[in-house]
Write a protein that holds these residues in place. Structure first.
Motif, short mmCIF file in Angstrom:
data_model
loop_
_atom_site.label_atom_id
_atom_site.label_comp_id
_atom_site.label_asym_id
_atom_site.label_seq_id
_atom_site.Cartn_x
_atom_site.Cartn_y
_atom_site.Cartn_z
N THR A 21 0.84 -1.21 0.00
CA THR A 21 0.00 0.00 0.00
C THR A 21 0.87 1.25 0.00
OG1 THR A 21 -1.74 -1.20 1.16
CG2 THR A 21 -1.84 1.21 1.24
N ILE A 22 1.89 1.27 0.84
CA ILE A 22 2.81 2.41 0.89
C ILE A 22 3.48 2.60 -0.47
CG2 ILE A 22 4.97 3.24 1.91
CD1 ILE A 22 3.95 1.89 4.57
N ALA A 23 3.99 1.53 -1.06
CA ALA A 23 4.66 1.62 -2.37
C ALA A 23 3.72 2.18 -3.43
CB ALA A 23 5.19 0.25 -2.78
N ALA A 24 2.51 1.68 -3.50
CA ALA A 24 1.56 2.13 -4.52
C ALA A 24 1.15 3.58 -4.31
CB ALA A 24 0.32 1.23 -4.52
N ALA A 25 0.95 3.97 -3.06
CA ALA A 25 0.51 5.34 -2.77
C ALA A 25 1.61 6.36 -2.99
CB ALA A 25 -0.01 5.42 -1.34
N PHE A 26 2.86 5.99 -2.68
CA PHE A 26 3.96 6.93 -2.81
C PHE A 26 4.54 6.99 -4.22
CE2 PHE A 26 3.61 7.15 1.68
CZ PHE A 26 4.31 8.26 2.12
N GLU A 27 4.11 6.11 -5.10
CA GLU A 27 4.65 6.07 -6.46
C GLU A 27 4.53 7.43 -7.15
OE1 GLU A 27 6.77 4.78 -9.56
OE2 GLU A 27 6.50 3.67 -7.68
N GLN A 28 3.49 8.17 -6.84
CA GLN A 28 3.30 9.49 -7.46
C GLN A 28 4.44 10.46 -7.15
OE1 GLN A 28 -0.17 11.55 -6.01
NE2 GLN A 28 0.42 11.31 -3.88
N TYR A 29 5.21 10.18 -6.10
CA TYR A 29 6.31 11.06 -5.71
C TYR A 29 7.66 10.63 -6.27
CZ TYR A 29 2.85 12.60 -2.27
OH TYR A 29 1.71 13.06 -1.67
N ARG A 30 7.71 9.48 -6.93
CA ARG A 30 8.99 8.99 -7.44
C ARG A 30 9.58 10.01 -8.41
NH1 ARG A 30 11.37 4.25 -6.95
NH2 ARG A 30 9.47 3.11 -6.40
N GLY A 31 10.83 10.37 -8.15
CA GLY A 31 11.52 11.33 -9.00
C GLY A 31 11.13 12.78 -8.76
N LYS A 32 10.22 13.03 -7.83
CA LYS A 32 9.75 14.39 -7.57
C LYS A 32 10.22 14.95 -6.24
CE LYS A 32 5.69 13.67 -10.42
NZ LYS A 32 4.27 13.40 -10.44
N LEU A 33 10.69 14.09 -5.36
CA LEU A 33 11.15 14.53 -4.05
C LEU A 33 12.68 14.43 -3.98
CD1 LEU A 33 8.57 12.79 -1.69
CD2 LEU A 33 8.55 15.15 -2.50
N VAL A 34 13.30 15.47 -3.41
CA VAL A 34 14.74 15.47 -3.21
C VAL A 34 14.97 15.74 -1.73
CG1 VAL A 34 16.91 16.58 -3.82
CG2 VAL A 34 15.12 16.32 -5.55
N PRO A 35 15.56 14.77 -1.00
CA PRO A 35 15.95 13.44 -1.48
C PRO A 35 14.71 12.56 -1.71
CG PRO A 35 16.25 13.56 0.89
CD PRO A 35 15.85 14.95 0.43
N GLU A 36 14.93 11.46 -2.39
CA GLU A 36 13.85 10.51 -2.68
C GLU A 36 13.21 10.04 -1.37
OE1 GLU A 36 11.88 9.71 -5.35
OE2 GLU A 36 13.43 8.65 -6.44
N SER A 37 11.95 9.76 -1.39
CA SER A 37 11.24 9.33 -0.19
C SER A 37 11.77 8.00 0.33
CB SER A 37 9.74 9.19 -0.47
OG SER A 37 9.08 8.68 0.66
#
Length: 174
Positions: A21-37
């Motif tokens: 659930t965490i992986a699927a929900a946070f996917e929208q942030y991949r490559g958008k957060l510095v540092p990565e989540s």
């Protein structure tokens, strides 16, 4: 079967569902957060270890399907929550708010004075949600290796609905 959504404490057997659930929900942030989540590093084994060591988690589900979750742990005498995750197909149902309210109720049940969270500086929508629920900024801090704030710490002081309710609460555990 009921189509109603229920919120319950997670068990060790839920570790894989929490990680997914965490992986699927946070996917929208991949490559958008510095540092990565750090959420991208969560695994069932890691979450299982956290649960075994005293961390908690809550799950919102419908018909046995996990739709959202949140992890909790003690921090500075308050209950801290993180990894608040709602599956993309379950957004708009009020699940984030419902899970936060459940975290607050758990903190009240424990007799704790407040609830804490951390949110990225760039996630202004999340900051607005938390602010609308009574959370206030307490500090800003950089992630390791950064010389500017990347995260905002927020806290909500809890109140008890009545003195008798407060007196019925067990003392907070250290």
């Amino acid at each position: 079967m009921s189509d109603s959504i229920s919120v319950r404490p997670a068990t060790l057997e839920d570790a894989a569902a929490l990680a997914a659930t965490i992986a699927a929900a946070f996917e929208q942030y991949r490559g958008k957060l510095v540092p990565e989540s750090g959420a991208f590093g969560e695994t069932a084994d890691n979450i299982g270890r956290q649960l075994k060591s005293g961390a908690g988690a809550l799950i919102a589900e419908r018909n046995g399907q996990v739709l959202a979750c949140v992890m909790t742990e003690m921090q500075e005498g308050d209950l801290y929550f993180g990894r608040l995750a709602v599956l993309p197909q379950a957004r708009g149902l009020g699940l984030a708010k419902r899970l936060i309210e459940a975290v607050e109720e758990e903190a009240r049940r424990r007799g704790l004075p407040g609830v804490r969270l951390g949110v990225r500086v760039v996630l202004t929508g999340n900051q607005r949600l938390f602010g609308s629920l009574g959370y206030v900024e307490t500090s800003r801090e950089p992630h390791p290796g950064f010389d500017y704030p990347t995260s905002i710490n927020m806290r909500k002081a809890l109140s008890f609905s009545s003195l008798s309710q407060a007196l019925e609460r067990p003392p907070a555990k250290a």
